[in-house]
Motif scaffolding. Structure first.
Motif, PDB file in Angstrom:
ATOM      1  N   ILE A 217       0.835  -1.205   0.000  1.00 19.15           N
ATOM      2  CA  ILE A 217       0.000   0.000   0.000  1.00 19.15           C
ATOM      3  C   ILE A 217       0.866   1.248   0.000  1.00 19.15           C
ATOM      4  CG2 ILE A 217      -1.677   1.342   1.352  1.00 19.15           C
ATOM      5  CD1 ILE A 217      -2.785  -1.321   2.389  1.00 19.15           C
ATOM      6  N   LEU A 218       1.907   1.244   0.850  1.00 15.90           N
ATOM      7  CA  LEU A 218       2.781   2.423   0.945  1.00 15.90           C
ATOM      8  C   LEU A 218       3.529   2.664  -0.360  1.00 15.90           C
ATOM      9  CD1 LEU A 218       4.236   1.873   4.546  1.00 15.90           C
ATOM     10  CD2 LEU A 218       2.437   3.449   3.852  1.00 15.90           C
ATOM     11  N   GLN A 219       3.899   1.590  -1.056  1.00 12.12           N
ATOM     12  CA  GLN A 219       4.644   1.729  -2.308  1.00 12.12           C
ATOM     13  C   GLN A 219       3.772   2.268  -3.438  1.00 12.12           C
ATOM     14  OE1 GLN A 219       6.268  -2.159  -2.941  1.00 12.12           O
ATOM     15  NE2 GLN A 219       7.829  -1.939  -1.338  1.00 12.12           N
TER      16      GLN A 219
ATOM     17  N   GLY B  84       2.006   4.798  -3.210  1.00 10.11           N
ATOM     18  CA  GLY B  84       2.191   6.245  -3.183  1.00 10.11           C
ATOM     19  C   GLY B  84       0.975   7.006  -3.650  1.00 10.11           C
ATOM     20  N   ASN B  85       1.142   7.773  -4.713  1.00  9.20           N
ATOM     21  CA  ASN B  85       0.070   8.636  -5.204  1.00  9.20           C
ATOM     22  C   ASN B  85      -1.065   7.882  -5.882  1.00  9.20           C
ATOM     23  OD1 ASN B  85       1.478  10.885  -4.322  1.00  9.20           O
ATOM     24  ND2 ASN B  85       2.595  11.097  -6.260  1.00  9.20           N
ATOM     25  N   THR B  86      -0.893   6.587  -6.105  1.00  8.10           N
ATOM     26  CA  THR B  86      -1.966   5.848  -6.776  1.00  8.10           C
ATOM     27  C   THR B  86      -3.141   5.609  -5.845  1.00  8.10           C
ATOM     28  OG1 THR B  86      -1.022   3.705  -6.159  1.00  8.10           O
ATOM     29  CG2 THR B  86      -0.286   4.669  -8.232  1.00  8.10           C
ATOM     30  N   VAL B  87      -2.926   5.770  -4.529  1.00  5.98           N
ATOM     31  CA  VAL B  87      -4.024   5.670  -3.583  1.00  5.98           C
ATOM     32  C   VAL B  87      -4.629   7.045  -3.419  1.00  5.98           C
ATOM     33  CG1 VAL B  87      -4.681   5.099  -1.218  1.00  5.98           C
ATOM     34  CG2 VAL B  87      -2.903   3.775  -2.365  1.00  5.98           C
ATOM     35  N   SER B  88      -5.877   7.184  -3.789  1.00 10.42           N
ATOM     36  CA  SER B  88      -6.515   8.500  -3.743  1.00 10.42           C
ATOM     37  C   SER B  88      -6.760   8.917  -2.310  1.00 10.42           C
ATOM     38  CB  SER B  88      -7.858   8.449  -4.494  1.00 10.42           C
ATOM     39  OG  SER B  88      -8.706   7.511  -3.875  1.00 10.42           O
ATOM     40  N   THR B  89      -6.439  10.171  -2.017  1.00 13.85           N
ATOM     41  CA  THR B  89      -6.662  10.727  -0.694  1.00 13.85           C
ATOM     42  C   THR B  89      -7.834  11.683  -0.761  1.00 13.85           C
ATOM     43  OG1 THR B  89      -4.300  10.577  -0.198  1.00 13.85           O
ATOM     44  CG2 THR B  89      -5.603  12.061   1.173  1.00 13.85           C
TER      45      THR B  89
ATOM     46  N   THR C  93       1.076   3.444   9.936  1.00 12.54           N
ATOM     47  CA  THR C  93       1.041   3.709   8.492  1.00 12.54           C
ATOM     48  C   THR C  93       2.445   3.796   7.887  1.00 12.54           C
ATOM     49  OG1 THR C  93       0.859   6.103   8.893  1.00 12.54           O
ATOM     50  CG2 THR C  93      -1.189   4.886   8.550  1.00 12.54           C
ATOM     51  N   GLU C  94       3.453   3.901   8.739  1.00 10.00           N
ATOM     52  CA  GLU C  94       4.836   3.849   8.248  1.00 10.00           C
ATOM     53  C   GLU C  94       5.304   2.397   8.110  1.00 10.00           C
ATOM     54  OE1 GLU C  94       7.619   6.154  10.516  1.00 10.00           O
ATOM     55  OE2 GLU C  94       6.314   7.925  10.546  1.00 10.00           O
ATOM     56  N   GLY C  95       4.462   1.455   8.558  1.00  8.22           N
ATOM     57  CA  GLY C  95       4.812   0.041   8.450  1.00  8.22           C
ATOM     58  C   GLY C  95       5.494  -0.517   9.671  1.00  8.22           C
ATOM     59  N   LEU C  96       5.494   0.227  10.792  1.00  9.37           N
ATOM     60  CA  LEU C  96       6.139  -0.258  12.007  1.00  9.37           C
ATOM     61  C   LEU C  96       5.220  -1.211  12.753  1.00  9.37           C
ATOM     62  CD1 LEU C  96       7.901   2.251  11.303  1.00  9.37           C
ATOM     63  CD2 LEU C  96       8.136   2.623  13.775  1.00  9.37           C
ATOM     64  N   MET C  97       5.806  -2.235  13.384  1.00 11.52           N
ATOM     65  CA  MET C  97       5.036  -3.171  14.198  1.00 11.52           C
ATOM     66  C   MET C  97       5.060  -2.705  15.647  1.00 11.52           C
ATOM     67  SD  MET C  97       3.930  -4.948  11.841  1.00 11.52           S
ATOM     68  CE  MET C  97       2.952  -6.091  12.807  1.00 11.52           C
ATOM     69  N   ASN C  98       4.287  -3.386  16.501  1.00  6.77           N
ATOM     70  CA  ASN C  98       4.063  -2.910  17.868  1.00  6.77           C
ATOM     71  C   ASN C  98       5.337  -2.724  18.674  1.00  6.77           C
ATOM     72  OD1 ASN C  98       1.376  -2.943  17.259  1.00  6.77           O
ATOM     73  ND2 ASN C  98       0.876  -4.759  18.473  1.00  6.77           N
ATOM     74  N   LYS C  99       6.283  -3.665  18.547  1.00  4.52           N
ATOM     75  CA  LYS C  99       7.515  -3.550  19.326  1.00  4.52           C
ATOM     76  C   LYS C  99       8.314  -2.320  18.910  1.00  4.52           C
ATOM     77  CE  LYS C  99       9.602  -7.375  20.302  1.00  4.52           C
ATOM     78  NZ  LYS C  99      10.430  -8.617  20.247  1.00  4.52           N
ATOM     79  N   GLU C 100       8.342  -2.048  17.615  1.00  9.35           N
ATOM     80  CA  GLU C 100       9.067  -0.873  17.126  1.00  9.35           C
ATOM     81  C   GLU C 100       8.369   0.418  17.547  1.00  9.35           C
ATOM     82  OE1 GLU C 100      10.831  -2.381  12.894  1.00  9.35           O
ATOM     83  OE2 GLU C 100       8.647  -2.377  13.099  1.00  9.35           O
TER      84      GLU C 100
ATOM     85  N   ARG D 209      -4.807   1.352   4.954  1.00  7.29           N
ATOM     86  CA  ARG D 209      -5.513   1.786   3.739  1.00  7.29           C
ATOM     87  C   ARG D 209      -6.542   2.863   4.077  1.00  7.29           C
ATOM     88  NH1 ARG D 209      -5.904   0.071  -1.300  1.00  7.29           N
ATOM     89  NH2 ARG D 209      -4.743  -1.843  -0.870  1.00  7.29           N
ATOM     90  N   PHE D 210      -7.289   2.657   5.155  1.00  9.00           N
ATOM     91  CA  PHE D 210      -8.317   3.612   5.566  1.00  9.00           C
ATOM     92  C   PHE D 210      -7.675   4.963   5.885  1.00  9.00           C
ATOM     93  CE2 PHE D 210     -11.079   5.740   8.580  1.00  9.00           C
ATOM     94  CZ  PHE D 210     -12.360   5.502   8.101  1.00  9.00           C
ATOM     95  N   ALA D 211      -6.548   4.919   6.638  1.00  4.61           N
ATOM     96  CA  ALA D 211      -5.882   6.162   7.041  1.00  4.61           C
ATOM     97  C   ALA D 211      -5.361   6.933   5.832  1.00  4.61           C
ATOM     98  CB  ALA D 211      -4.740   5.849   8.005  1.00  4.61           C
ATOM     99  N   ILE D 212      -4.777   6.217   4.866  1.00  2.00           N
ATOM    100  CA  ILE D 212      -4.224   6.877   3.682  1.00  2.00           C
ATOM    101  C   ILE D 212      -5.339   7.439   2.811  1.00  2.00           C
ATOM    102  CG2 ILE D 212      -2.961   6.479   1.531  1.00  2.00           C
ATOM    103  CD1 ILE D 212      -1.224   4.490   3.035  1.00  2.00           C
ATOM    104  N   GLU D 213      -6.378   6.643   2.599  1.00  2.00           N
ATOM    105  CA  GLU D 213      -7.473   7.085   1.723  1.00  2.00           C
ATOM    106  C   GLU D 213      -8.199   8.303   2.265  1.00  2.00           C
ATOM    107  OE1 GLU D 213      -9.913   3.648   1.233  1.00  2.00           O
ATOM    108  OE2 GLU D 213      -8.705   2.839  -0.416  1.00  2.00           O
ATOM    109  N   HIS D 214      -8.228   8.406   3.608  1.00  2.99           N
ATOM    110  CA  HIS D 214      -8.954   9.527   4.221  1.00  2.99           C
ATOM    111  C   HIS D 214      -8.036  10.589   4.820  1.00  2.99           C
ATOM    112  CE1 HIS D 214     -12.876   7.583   3.709  1.00  2.99           C
ATOM    113  NE2 HIS D 214     -12.264   6.461   4.025  1.00  2.99           N
ATOM    114  N   GLY D 215      -6.751  10.493   4.511  1.00  5.10           N
ATOM    115  CA  GLY D 215      -5.818  11.518   4.967  1.00  5.10           C
ATOM    116  C   GLY D 215      -5.708  11.638   6.463  1.00  5.10           C
TER     117      GLY D 215
END
Length: 225
Positions: free
Chosen positions: A145-147, A149-154, A175-182, A215-221
């Motif tokens: 999803i992160l890759q 980029g702009n193809t995901v409409s905001t 949304t940066e792709g970090l897991m809970n421990k990180e 996905r929800f966070a990116i699509e809705h900014g």
């Protein structure tokens, strides 16, 4: 939290002795007088492991085990056979039926305790491995999803979601792709606290997984830098 065991045996003396020993060892032990009662209890309490006699009236241990293995809920439930049938052919039949361990009577209760602990540890390791596979799959999806980029409409979110500052921080890092421990390390908090925040984010956004949340966070900014 102690593991829940179900002990199925039609001999009252042995049943009470084994129950007392295992409870002294820290387990929670439910008992059943026969396989029919055992089947009812296994559905009620969903134990972590079953210990069953083989020679029982009406329904024997082999039939009980077959009933467990044919049910999707109990396919991987560890089962230990306790039995007076100690011949090699009897043990082979037990393992072929799908039991995880076979202990002929009379037996040393300390040996039973070790067998139970080993089977529970193995089951926990297998469960953790499955969870790790799920996490890896979600990470791959998030990275995809992160890759994009702009193809995901905001777009502006049609609903106002009121995040606390800490929830927003956790959302940004998810949304940066970090897991809970990180995330816990980054925010200098515990993994348990991060899990609580992620659960709250699921509730507030109506999502069920990290992938859906991203996905929800990116699509809705909703992710903020």
């Amino acid at each position: 939290m102690s593991a829940k065991l179900l002990l199925v045996d039609d001999e009252p003396g042995l049943r009470e002795a084994v129950q007392a020993y295992l409870e002294d060892s820290g387990f929670t032990v439910e008992v059943a007088n026969n396989a029919i009662e055992g089947w009812e209890k296994v559905q009620q309490i969903v134990p972590d492991l079953v210990i069953s006699d083989i020679m029982m009236p009406q329904v024997d241990g082999y039939q009980f085990l077959q009933q467990l293995r044919e049910d999707e809920r109990f396919k991987s439930l560890p089962v230990v056979f306790l039995t007076a049938k100690g011949m090699t052919s009897d043990r082979i039949q037990g393992y072929q039926a799908g039991c995880d361990a076979y202990l002929p009577k009379p037996f040393d209760p300390e040996e039973l305790e070790v067998i139970v602990k080993n089977l529970l540890d193995r089951r926990a390791a297998a469960s953790n491995s499955t969870e790790l596979d799920d996490i890896k799959q979600q990470l791959n999806q998030i990275q995809g999803i992160l890759q994009q980029g702009n193809t995901v409409s905001t777009q502006t979110s049609p609903i106002q979601i009121d995040f606390t500052p800490r929830e927003q921080s956790v959302l940004n890092l998810v949304t940066e792709g970090l897991m809970n421990k990180e995330i816990a390390r980054r925010l200098e908090t515990s993994v348990r606290n991060v899990e609580k925040y992620v659960s709250r984010l699921f509730v507030k956004t109506g999502t069920n997984s990290r992938t859906e949340l991203v996905r929800f966070a990116i699509e809705h900014g909703l992710n903020q830098s």
